[in-house]
Design a protein around this motif. Structure first.
Motif: not given
Length: 264
Positions: A52-60, A63-65, A74-82, A230-238
């Motif tokens: 899903i993350s790979a598809n989401m990166n392609t889609y974003i 759109v951004l382009s 970096a722009m893609i990650d900022a959109a997906r995670i941000g 990779p889906i865009g979730t917040a980092p998990l506490p160790r």
């Protein structure tokens, strides 16, 4: 008892005496369970989330382009995670800032091929759900077609009284997926159940926090979580330290019957 006409006492056997009325102690009402799907009832981190993350990166990126510039990773990650951190779902940010069609976004990002080859889950989930008292409702931010197929392959479709996917999470014509309080309140009203009777079973802490603020009891499922998905979730506490808004932390949902006393 004394009979004035016959002048003697007549005794009644104890078995003939009226039985004292007793007030039955009402049984506690069965809970209503709200089950998340991905990383709660199956291991989405293994193969499904990366796809899903790979598809989401392609889609974003597409759109951004659209303005003619090449979207960097970096722009893609900022959109997906941000957007996920800011709005609770990447889709909401893409809708608000890029006017994407939600149905189009969900269809393309969840087009990941045969699910049978990607799905991993524990055996005995059906027996688990039968052992839990009360109604079960599936509550997932995933799209309806995807979540329906997952539940069917898990053979759990007969265990849920209702299936609430992201397409059903509209409040006042606005999409409000988890962790929206407005959506949860609307869900409780629709099903006529008090928050105190509900138990949310989830892997995502943000959703559990909101639910607890509304008065629901909360169960945190941890076995499928990764330090960073990779889906865009917040980092998990160790340390996986249990927050105070979580009533019960379990590694597997199969531990729920043994923890029922802590959820009453």
């Amino acid at each position: 008892m004394f009979n004035p006409r016959k002048g003697h006492h007549r005794f009644t056997s104890p078995s003939a005496l009226p039985t004292p009325r007793t007030v039955a102690t009402p049984l506690p009402r069965a809970p209503v369970w709200l089950f998340d799907l991905d990383n709660t009832l199956h291991d989405a981190s293994h193969a499904i989330f990366p796809a899903i993350s790979a598809n989401m990166n392609t889609y974003i990126a597409r759109v951004l382009s659209q303005n003619g510039e090449t979207a960097t990773q970096a722009m893609i990650d900022a959109a997906r995670i941000g957007y996920w951190k800011r709005y609770g779902a990447t889709l909401l940010g893409m809708m608000r800032h890029h006017q994407v069609c939600p149905a189009d976004f969900l269809r393309e990002t969840h087009d990941i091929g045969p699910l049978a080859e990607l799905l991993r889950f524990e055996r005995g989930l059906g027996r688990l759900l039968r052992r839990l008292p009360g109604r079960k409702i599936l509550l997932t931010n995933a799209p309806n077609s995807y979540s329906t197929e997952i539940v069917r392959r898990l053979k759990l479709h007969n265990h849920f009284s209702h299936h609430v996917a992201i397409e059903h999470m509209h409040v006042h014509r606005q999409l409000r997926p988890k962790p929206s309080k407005l959506m949860l309140r609307r869900l409780l009203r629709k099903h006529g159940v008090a928050a105190q009777r509900c138990i949310l079973v989830e892997d995502t802490l943000a959703n559990l926090r909101t639910a607890r603020q509304l008065g629901l009891r909360t169960v945190w499922v941890t076995q499928y979580l990764r330090v960073s998905d990779p889906i865009g979730t917040a980092p998990l506490p160790r340390t996986l330290k249990c927050p105070d808004y979580v009533n019960v932390k379990v590694k597997s949902v199969r531990q729920l019957p043994a923890r029922l006393s802590r959820l009453r």
